[in-house]
Write a protein that holds these residues in place. Structure first.
Motif, PDB file in Angstrom:
ATOM      1  N   PRO A 231      21.437   2.173  23.242  1.00  0.00           N
ATOM      2  CA  PRO A 231      21.327   1.210  24.349  1.00  0.00           C
ATOM      3  C   PRO A 231      21.121  -0.226  23.871  1.00  0.00           C
ATOM      4  O   PRO A 231      21.687  -1.160  24.441  1.00  0.00           O
ATOM      5  N   ARG A 232      20.323  -0.411  22.817  1.00  0.00           N
ATOM      6  CA  ARG A 232      20.112  -1.772  22.287  1.00  0.00           C
ATOM      7  C   ARG A 232      21.411  -2.339  21.718  1.00  0.00           C
ATOM      8  O   ARG A 232      21.747  -3.509  21.961  1.00  0.00           O
ATOM      9  N   ILE A 233      22.130  -1.525  20.961  1.00  0.00           N
ATOM     10  CA  ILE A 233      23.386  -1.981  20.370  1.00  0.00           C
ATOM     11  C   ILE A 233      24.377  -2.371  21.462  1.00  0.00           C
ATOM     12  O   ILE A 233      25.043  -3.414  21.382  1.00  0.00           O
ATOM     13  N   ALA A 234      24.477  -1.531  22.482  1.00  0.00           N
ATOM     14  CA  ALA A 234      25.401  -1.821  23.581  1.00  0.00           C
ATOM     15  C   ALA A 234      25.027  -3.128  24.259  1.00  0.00           C
ATOM     16  O   ALA A 234      25.898  -3.955  24.590  1.00  0.00           O
ATOM     17  N   ARG A 235      23.748  -3.349  24.462  1.00  0.00           N
ATOM     18  CA  ARG A 235      23.283  -4.568  25.127  1.00  0.00           C
ATOM     19  C   ARG A 235      23.525  -5.798  24.256  1.00  0.00           C
ATOM     20  O   ARG A 235      24.014  -6.828  24.733  1.00  0.00           O
ATOM     21  N   GLU A 236      23.193  -5.713  22.979  1.00  0.00           N
ATOM     22  CA  GLU A 236      23.321  -6.868  22.083  1.00  0.00           C
ATOM     23  C   GLU A 236      24.774  -7.247  21.830  1.00  0.00           C
ATOM     24  O   GLU A 236      25.084  -8.417  21.623  1.00  0.00           O
ATOM     25  N   ASN A 238      27.326  -6.402  23.920  1.00  0.00           N
ATOM     26  CA  ASN A 238      28.088  -6.405  25.175  1.00  0.00           C
ATOM     27  C   ASN A 238      29.171  -5.331  25.172  1.00  0.00           C
ATOM     28  O   ASN A 238      30.332  -5.566  25.542  1.00  0.00           O
ATOM     29  N   LEU A 239      28.789  -4.141  24.714  1.00  0.00           N
ATOM     30  CA  LEU A 239      29.683  -2.989  24.688  1.00  0.00           C
ATOM     31  C   LEU A 239      29.230  -1.966  25.716  1.00  0.00           C
ATOM     32  O   LEU A 239      28.060  -1.948  26.104  1.00  0.00           O
ATOM     33  N   SER A 240      30.121  -1.098  26.107  1.00  0.00           N
ATOM     34  CA  SER A 240      29.720  -0.027  27.012  1.00  0.00           C
ATOM     35  C   SER A 240      28.970   1.038  26.223  1.00  0.00           C
ATOM     36  O   SER A 240      29.300   1.307  25.058  1.00  0.00           O
ATOM     37  N   PRO A 241      27.947   1.667  26.809  1.00  0.00           N
ATOM     38  CA  PRO A 241      27.243   2.752  26.122  1.00  0.00           C
ATOM     39  C   PRO A 241      28.183   3.868  25.681  1.00  0.00           C
ATOM     40  O   PRO A 241      27.968   4.471  24.622  1.00  0.00           O
ATOM     41  N   VAL A 242      29.217   4.119  26.464  1.00  0.00           N
ATOM     42  CA  VAL A 242      30.177   5.175  26.105  1.00  0.00           C
ATOM     43  C   VAL A 242      30.858   4.838  24.783  1.00  0.00           C
ATOM     44  O   VAL A 242      31.038   5.705  23.917  1.00  0.00           O
ATOM     45  N   ARG A 243      31.233   3.566  24.610  1.00  0.00           N
ATOM     46  CA  ARG A 243      31.890   3.150  23.370  1.00  0.00           C
ATOM     47  C   ARG A 243      30.960   3.302  22.179  1.00  0.00           C
ATOM     48  O   ARG A 243      31.377   3.751  21.098  1.00  0.00           O
ATOM     49  N   VAL A 244      29.704   2.939  22.342  1.00  0.00           N
ATOM     50  CA  VAL A 244      28.744   3.040  21.232  1.00  0.00           C
ATOM     51  C   VAL A 244      28.526   4.498  20.847  1.00  0.00           C
ATOM     52  O   VAL A 244      28.518   4.856  19.664  1.00  0.00           O
ATOM     53  N   HIS A 245      28.359   5.363  21.842  1.00  0.00           N
ATOM     54  CA  HIS A 245      28.162   6.787  21.543  1.00  0.00           C
ATOM     55  C   HIS A 245      29.411   7.399  20.906  1.00  0.00           C
ATOM     56  O   HIS A 245      29.311   8.303  20.070  1.00  0.00           O
ATOM     57  N   LEU A 272      29.562  -1.169   9.958  1.00  0.00           N
ATOM     58  CA  LEU A 272      30.850  -1.778   9.616  1.00  0.00           C
ATOM     59  C   LEU A 272      31.867  -1.544  10.736  1.00  0.00           C
ATOM     60  O   LEU A 272      32.671  -2.425  11.040  1.00  0.00           O
ATOM     61  N   ALA A 273      31.811  -0.361  11.326  1.00  0.00           N
ATOM     62  CA  ALA A 273      32.708  -0.073  12.455  1.00  0.00           C
ATOM     63  C   ALA A 273      32.404  -0.989  13.620  1.00  0.00           C
ATOM     64  O   ALA A 273      33.312  -1.463  14.320  1.00  0.00           O
ATOM     65  N   LEU A 274      31.125  -1.258  13.848  1.00  0.00           N
ATOM     66  CA  LEU A 274      30.754  -2.175  14.931  1.00  0.00           C
ATOM     67  C   LEU A 274      31.289  -3.582  14.681  1.00  0.00           C
ATOM     68  O   LEU A 274      31.694  -4.289  15.612  1.00  0.00           O
ATOM     69  N   ASP A 275      31.291  -3.975  13.417  1.00  0.00           N
ATOM     70  CA  ASP A 275      31.804  -5.314  13.067  1.00  0.00           C
ATOM     71  C   ASP A 275      33.326  -5.349  12.963  1.00  0.00           C
ATOM     72  O   ASP A 275      33.903  -6.398  12.696  1.00  0.00           O
ATOM     73  N   GLY A 276      33.942  -4.169  13.111  1.00  0.00           N
ATOM     74  CA  GLY A 276      35.395  -4.117  13.038  1.00  0.00           C
ATOM     75  C   GLY A 276      35.939  -4.213  11.634  1.00  0.00           C
ATOM     76  O   GLY A 276      37.061  -4.667  11.432  1.00  0.00           O
ATOM     77  N   LYS A 277      35.132  -3.802  10.635  1.00  0.00           N
ATOM     78  CA  LYS A 277      35.560  -3.889   9.237  1.00  0.00           C
ATOM     79  C   LYS A 277      35.818  -2.498   8.701  1.00  0.00           C
ATOM     80  O   LYS A 277      35.034  -1.594   8.908  1.00  0.00           O
TER      81      LYS A 277
END
Length: 277
Positions: A231-236, A238-245, A272-277
């Motif tokens: 939930p924190r990652i999604a909020r910080e 601006n991603l959907s929780p579904v995408r983070v999970h 790294l995946a979150l940063d798109g690398k």
């Protein structure tokens, strides 16, 4: 012509040295180098390096002051080196379940766990309470003095990990005292007595989030800890929780050989995946 016995022994020893040098100094290492380059093993043999580090060695995702960077998944604690995750100082804390009383030199394992759980609870906006922990994040432990040493009525009780207001006012009808710096209440005859409190039996913050691994270099966290941070990652970000999970699922490794250990999430790969690398 028969060689002298001493010369024959030296020649035999030299032959053995040469044979063992070839087998153990050349053939054996080269064989393992070859095995390390087999498909599926070559990445780990070469250190699994990425542009941000190695996926085989954990690292911290904190700022210059040691605070967690909110947009990244956090690794588990590390006791390797002064700042943690030092490959040249891989080690555990060597503190065990009986480490519940703080000293002037170091915090007990219980207090470290309590403090970490409280901090993670605040970071993730969840209940960070744990059994045997006080509300302010130290070990809920009393030194209890009995009239007859180990038995009889309680004559005194001291909250050994708190110098301020004790986490509990009384114990068996005796007012609980705060600890004084430099006092060893156990040496004075106090019986170490952890107090469970009213925290849930199964804390919201998982165990791997508050304890270091044996090496101090564990690159993985549990799926439960990753999901707690989602939930924190999604909020910080601006991603959907579904995408983070979904990303967590994609970077979850199953049990070794299908039955050893528990599924785990590689923190560096996930970030790294979150940063798109």
């Amino acid at each position: 012509m028969r060689l002298p016995a001493w010369l024959s022994q030296h020649i035999a020893a030299l032959r053995a040295l040469l044979v063992l040098t070839v087998l153990l100094g050349l053939a054996y290492p080269l064989a393992f180098v070859a095995v390390g380059h087999l498909p599926g093993l070559s990445g780990k043999a070469n250190g699994s390096l990425t542009s941000a580090g190695s996926t085989l060695i954990g690292q911290s995702f904190t700022d210059a002051d040691g605070n967690p960077v909110p947009k990244y998944f956090q690794s588990r604690p590390s006791a390797a080196g002064a700042d943690g995750y030092d490959p040249t100082a891989t080690a555990a804390s060597n503190l065990g379940p009986e480490s519940v009383v703080d000293t002037a030199d170091a915090k007990s394992l219980l207090t470290q766990v309590c403090a970490r759980s409280l901090a993670i609870g605040k970071l993730e906006n969840v209940d960070g309470s744990r059994p045997y922990c006080t509300a302010d994040g130290v070990g809920a432990v009393l030194a209890v003095f009995y009239r007859d040493g180990l038995t009889g009525p309680v004559t005194r009780a001291v909250s050994v990990n708190q110098t301020g207001t004790p986490f509990v006012a009384t114990y068996h009808g005796v007012t609980v005292e705060p600890a004084e710096d430099g006092q060893d209440y156990v040496a004075e005859g106090g019986v170490v007595t952890p107090i469970r409190g009213d925290a849930p039996a199964h804390p919201v913050v998982p165990a791997d989030a508050v304890t270091a691994s044996g090496s101090g270099l564990d690159p993985d966290i549990s799926v439960a800890y990753a999901n707690l941070q989602a939930p924190r990652i999604a909020r910080e970000r601006n991603l959907s929780p579904v995408r983070v999970h979904k990303l967590i699922e994609e970077h979850t490794e199953g049990r070794a050989l299908g039955f050893l250990g528990e599924p785990a999430v590689n923190v560096l790969e996930l970030n790294l995946a979150l940063d798109g690398k």
